[in-house]
Design a protein around this motif. Structure first.
Motif, PDB file in Angstrom:
ATOM      1  N   THR A   8      -5.722  44.497  33.122  1.00  0.00           N
ATOM      2  CA  THR A   8      -4.606  45.281  33.667  1.00  0.00           C
ATOM      3  C   THR A   8      -3.922  46.098  32.581  1.00  0.00           C
ATOM      4  OG1 THR A   8      -4.264  43.842  35.567  1.00  0.00           O
ATOM      5  CG2 THR A   8      -2.358  45.110  34.821  1.00  0.00           C
ATOM      6  N   ARG A   9      -3.791  45.548  31.380  1.00  0.00           N
ATOM      7  CA  ARG A   9      -3.178  46.318  30.288  1.00  0.00           C
ATOM      8  C   ARG A   9      -4.021  47.526  29.931  1.00  0.00           C
ATOM      9  NH1 ARG A   9      -2.403  41.897  26.129  1.00  0.00           N
ATOM     10  NH2 ARG A   9      -2.277  40.358  27.741  1.00  0.00           N
ATOM     11  N   ARG A  10      -5.323  47.336  29.876  1.00  0.00           N
ATOM     12  CA  ARG A  10      -6.220  48.452  29.550  1.00  0.00           C
ATOM     13  C   ARG A  10      -6.246  49.494  30.667  1.00  0.00           C
ATOM     14  NH1 ARG A  10     -11.848  46.653  27.559  1.00  0.00           N
ATOM     15  NH2 ARG A  10     -11.939  48.871  27.090  1.00  0.00           N
ATOM     16  N   LEU A  11      -6.128  49.051  31.914  1.00  0.00           N
ATOM     17  CA  LEU A  11      -6.050  50.000  33.032  1.00  0.00           C
ATOM     18  C   LEU A  11      -4.789  50.848  32.922  1.00  0.00           C
ATOM     19  CD1 LEU A  11      -7.272  47.744  35.968  1.00  0.00           C
ATOM     20  CD2 LEU A  11      -8.489  49.703  34.986  1.00  0.00           C
ATOM     21  N   GLY A  12      -3.689  50.221  32.511  1.00  0.00           N
ATOM     22  CA  GLY A  12      -2.445  50.970  32.299  1.00  0.00           C
ATOM     23  C   GLY A  12      -2.608  52.022  31.207  1.00  0.00           C
ATOM     24  N   SER A  13      -3.302  51.665  30.150  1.00  0.00           N
ATOM     25  CA  SER A  13      -3.563  52.636  29.075  1.00  0.00           C
ATOM     26  C   SER A  13      -4.442  53.777  29.562  1.00  0.00           C
ATOM     27  CB  SER A  13      -4.251  51.946  27.895  1.00  0.00           C
ATOM     28  OG  SER A  13      -3.385  51.023  27.292  1.00  0.00           O
ATOM     29  N   LEU A  14      -5.420  53.450  30.380  1.00  0.00           N
ATOM     30  CA  LEU A  14      -6.282  54.481  30.952  1.00  0.00           C
ATOM     31  C   LEU A  14      -5.463  55.427  31.824  1.00  0.00           C
ATOM     32  CD1 LEU A  14      -8.972  55.820  31.555  1.00  0.00           C
ATOM     33  CD2 LEU A  14      -9.429  53.997  33.219  1.00  0.00           C
ATOM     34  N   MET A  15      -4.558  54.890  32.610  1.00  0.00           N
ATOM     35  CA  MET A  15      -3.698  55.739  33.442  1.00  0.00           C
ATOM     36  C   MET A  15      -2.871  56.675  32.568  1.00  0.00           C
ATOM     37  SD  MET A  15      -2.410  53.211  36.467  1.00  0.00           S
ATOM     38  CE  MET A  15      -1.429  54.491  37.231  1.00  0.00           C
ATOM     39  N   ASN A  16      -2.311  56.161  31.480  1.00  0.00           N
ATOM     40  CA  ASN A  16      -1.534  57.009  30.572  1.00  0.00           C
ATOM     41  C   ASN A  16      -2.396  58.127  29.991  1.00  0.00           C
ATOM     42  OD1 ASN A  16       0.885  55.629  30.861  1.00  0.00           O
ATOM     43  ND2 ASN A  16       0.438  54.238  29.164  1.00  0.00           N
ATOM     44  N   ASP A  17      -3.608  57.797  29.600  1.00  0.00           N
ATOM     45  CA  ASP A  17      -4.507  58.811  29.048  1.00  0.00           C
ATOM     46  C   ASP A  17      -4.836  59.885  30.087  1.00  0.00           C
ATOM     47  OD1 ASP A  17      -4.452  57.399  26.700  1.00  0.00           O
ATOM     48  OD2 ASP A  17      -6.461  56.535  26.943  1.00  0.00           O
ATOM     49  N   LEU A  18      -5.084  59.474  31.326  1.00  0.00           N
ATOM     50  CA  LEU A  18      -5.344  60.433  32.395  1.00  0.00           C
ATOM     51  C   LEU A  18      -4.131  61.338  32.628  1.00  0.00           C
ATOM     52  CD1 LEU A  18      -7.212  58.126  34.927  1.00  0.00           C
ATOM     53  CD2 LEU A  18      -8.179  60.124  33.770  1.00  0.00           C
ATOM     54  N   GLU A  19      -2.934  60.740  32.623  1.00  0.00           N
ATOM     55  CA  GLU A  19      -1.700  61.514  32.826  1.00  0.00           C
ATOM     56  C   GLU A  19      -1.543  62.585  31.756  1.00  0.00           C
ATOM     57  OE1 GLU A  19       1.224  58.423  32.788  1.00  0.00           O
ATOM     58  OE2 GLU A  19       0.676  57.726  34.795  1.00  0.00           O
ATOM     59  N   LEU A  20      -1.806  62.209  30.507  1.00  0.00           N
ATOM     60  CA  LEU A  20      -1.661  63.159  29.408  1.00  0.00           C
ATOM     61  C   LEU A  20      -2.748  64.227  29.424  1.00  0.00           C
ATOM     62  CD1 LEU A  20      -0.725  60.680  26.541  1.00  0.00           C
ATOM     63  CD2 LEU A  20       0.779  62.338  27.650  1.00  0.00           C
ATOM     64  N   THR A  21      -3.974  63.821  29.648  1.00  0.00           N
ATOM     65  CA  THR A  21      -5.098  64.760  29.620  1.00  0.00           C
ATOM     66  C   THR A  21      -5.020  65.782  30.741  1.00  0.00           C
ATOM     67  OG1 THR A  21      -6.523  63.089  28.620  1.00  0.00           O
ATOM     68  CG2 THR A  21      -7.616  64.950  29.681  1.00  0.00           C
ATOM     69  N   TYR A  22      -4.670  65.324  31.930  1.00  0.00           N
ATOM     70  CA  TYR A  22      -4.702  66.198  33.103  1.00  0.00           C
ATOM     71  C   TYR A  22      -3.314  66.615  33.590  1.00  0.00           C
ATOM     72  CZ  TYR A  22      -9.585  64.936  33.121  1.00  0.00           C
ATOM     73  OH  TYR A  22     -10.888  64.755  32.753  1.00  0.00           O
ATOM     74  N   ILE A  63      -0.841  65.012  34.888  1.00  0.00           N
ATOM     75  CA  ILE A  63      -0.539  64.486  36.218  1.00  0.00           C
ATOM     76  C   ILE A  63       0.976  64.356  36.346  1.00  0.00           C
ATOM     77  CG2 ILE A  63      -0.799  62.501  37.761  1.00  0.00           C
ATOM     78  CD1 ILE A  63      -3.546  62.033  36.435  1.00  0.00           C
ATOM     79  N   PRO A  64       1.546  64.951  37.392  1.00  0.00           N
ATOM     80  CA  PRO A  64       2.999  64.904  37.548  1.00  0.00           C
ATOM     81  C   PRO A  64       3.488  63.491  37.883  1.00  0.00           C
ATOM     82  CG  PRO A  64       1.981  66.156  39.334  1.00  0.00           C
ATOM     83  CD  PRO A  64       0.890  65.741  38.419  1.00  0.00           C
ATOM     84  N   ILE A  65       4.702  63.204  37.464  1.00  0.00           N
ATOM     85  CA  ILE A  65       5.299  61.895  37.715  1.00  0.00           C
ATOM     86  C   ILE A  65       5.544  61.698  39.209  1.00  0.00           C
ATOM     87  CG2 ILE A  65       7.353  60.473  37.330  1.00  0.00           C
ATOM     88  CD1 ILE A  65       7.533  61.784  34.550  1.00  0.00           C
ATOM     89  N   LEU A  66       6.072  62.713  39.846  1.00  0.00           N
ATOM     90  CA  LEU A  66       6.351  62.647  41.278  1.00  0.00           C
ATOM     91  C   LEU A  66       5.201  63.273  42.064  1.00  0.00           C
ATOM     92  CD1 LEU A  66      10.105  63.673  41.238  1.00  0.00           C
ATOM     93  CD2 LEU A  66       9.149  61.374  41.343  1.00  0.00           C
ATOM     94  N   TYR A  67       5.063  62.856  43.303  1.00  0.00           N
ATOM     95  CA  TYR A  67       4.003  63.366  44.168  1.00  0.00           C
ATOM     96  C   TYR A  67       4.075  64.885  44.255  1.00  0.00           C
ATOM     97  CZ  TYR A  67       1.259  64.235  48.354  1.00  0.00           C
ATOM     98  OH  TYR A  67       0.336  64.714  49.238  1.00  0.00           O
ATOM     99  N   ASP A  68       2.928  65.517  44.064  1.00  0.00           N
ATOM    100  CA  ASP A  68       2.831  66.977  44.141  1.00  0.00           C
ATOM    101  C   ASP A  68       1.574  67.312  44.943  1.00  0.00           C
ATOM    102  OD1 ASP A  68       2.272  69.692  43.694  1.00  0.00           O
ATOM    103  OD2 ASP A  68       3.112  69.648  41.672  1.00  0.00           O
ATOM    104  N   ARG A  69       1.759  67.648  46.202  1.00  0.00           N
ATOM    105  CA  ARG A  69       0.636  67.893  47.102  1.00  0.00           C
ATOM    106  C   ARG A  69      -0.308  68.970  46.556  1.00  0.00           C
ATOM    107  NH1 ARG A  69       1.847  70.749  52.404  1.00  0.00           N
ATOM    108  NH2 ARG A  69       1.378  72.442  51.041  1.00  0.00           N
TER     109      ARG A  69
END
Length: 69
Positions: free
Chosen positions: A25-39, A41-47
Protein backbone atom coordinates in the motif's frame (compact mmCIF):
# COMPACT_ATOMS: atom_id res chain seq x y z
CA UNK A 1 2.34 10.99 -22.78
CA UNK A 2 3.80 8.09 -24.65
CA UNK A 3 2.47 4.59 -24.66
CA UNK A 4 5.86 3.36 -23.43
CA UNK A 5 5.74 5.65 -20.38
CA UNK A 6 2.28 4.49 -19.45
CA UNK A 7 3.27 0.87 -20.02
CA UNK A 8 6.22 1.37 -17.67
CA UNK A 9 3.87 2.61 -14.95
CA UNK A 10 1.54 -0.35 -15.60
CA UNK A 11 4.45 -2.76 -15.20
CA UNK A 12 5.46 -1.02 -11.98
CA UNK A 13 1.90 -1.40 -10.70
CA UNK A 14 1.92 -5.11 -11.56
CA UNK A 15 5.18 -5.63 -9.65
CA UNK A 16 3.98 -3.66 -6.61
CA UNK A 17 0.75 -5.64 -6.56
CA UNK A 18 2.76 -8.78 -5.80
CA UNK A 19 4.23 -7.30 -2.60
CA UNK A 20 3.01 -8.00 0.92
CA UNK A 21 1.20 -5.48 3.06
CA UNK A 22 1.87 -2.88 4.42
CA UNK A 23 4.73 -2.23 1.97
CA UNK A 24 2.39 -2.80 -0.96
CA UNK A 25 0.00 0.00 0.00
CA UNK A 26 2.86 2.42 0.71
CA UNK A 27 4.41 1.73 -2.67
CA UNK A 28 1.02 2.14 -4.38
CA UNK A 29 0.74 5.56 -2.74
CA UNK A 30 4.15 6.49 -4.12
CA UNK A 31 3.10 5.30 -7.56
CA UNK A 32 0.00 7.49 -7.35
CA UNK A 33 2.17 10.50 -6.45
CA UNK A 34 4.46 9.81 -9.40
CA UNK A 35 1.48 9.55 -11.76
CA UNK A 36 0.06 12.83 -10.39
CA UNK A 37 3.34 14.64 -11.00
CA UNK A 38 4.09 13.11 -14.40
CA UNK A 39 0.64 13.61 -15.88
CA UNK A 40 -0.45 16.69 -13.89
CA UNK A 41 -3.51 14.91 -12.54
CA UNK A 42 -5.76 17.49 -10.90
CA UNK A 43 -6.56 17.19 -7.21
CA UNK A 44 -10.27 17.71 -7.77
CA UNK A 45 -12.40 15.86 -10.30
CA UNK A 46 -12.04 17.35 -13.77
CA UNK A 47 -14.28 15.72 -16.37
CA UNK A 48 -12.44 17.28 -19.31
CA UNK A 49 -9.05 16.07 -18.05
CA UNK A 50 -10.44 12.58 -17.42
CA UNK A 51 -11.91 12.37 -20.92
CA UNK A 52 -8.68 13.55 -22.57
CA UNK A 53 -6.50 11.21 -20.47
CA UNK A 54 -8.65 8.11 -20.19
CA UNK A 55 -5.77 5.60 -20.15
CA UNK A 56 -3.90 7.50 -17.45
CA UNK A 57 -7.00 7.83 -15.31
CA UNK A 58 -7.88 4.15 -15.70
CA UNK A 59 -4.45 3.21 -14.36
CA UNK A 60 -4.62 5.85 -11.63
CA UNK A 61 -8.01 4.54 -10.44
CA UNK A 62 -6.78 0.93 -10.54
CA UNK A 63 -3.82 1.88 -8.34
CA UNK A 64 -6.05 3.84 -5.99
CA UNK A 65 -8.60 1.01 -5.62
CA UNK A 66 -5.84 -1.53 -5.01
CA UNK A 67 -4.72 0.17 -1.80
CA UNK A 68 -5.81 -1.28 1.56
CA UNK A 69 -6.46 0.83 4.63
Amino acid sequence: MTHEELQSYQERFNEIDKCDEPIRTRRLGSLMNDLELTYNIPILYDREYNEKNEEVMNLYRAVSYARKF
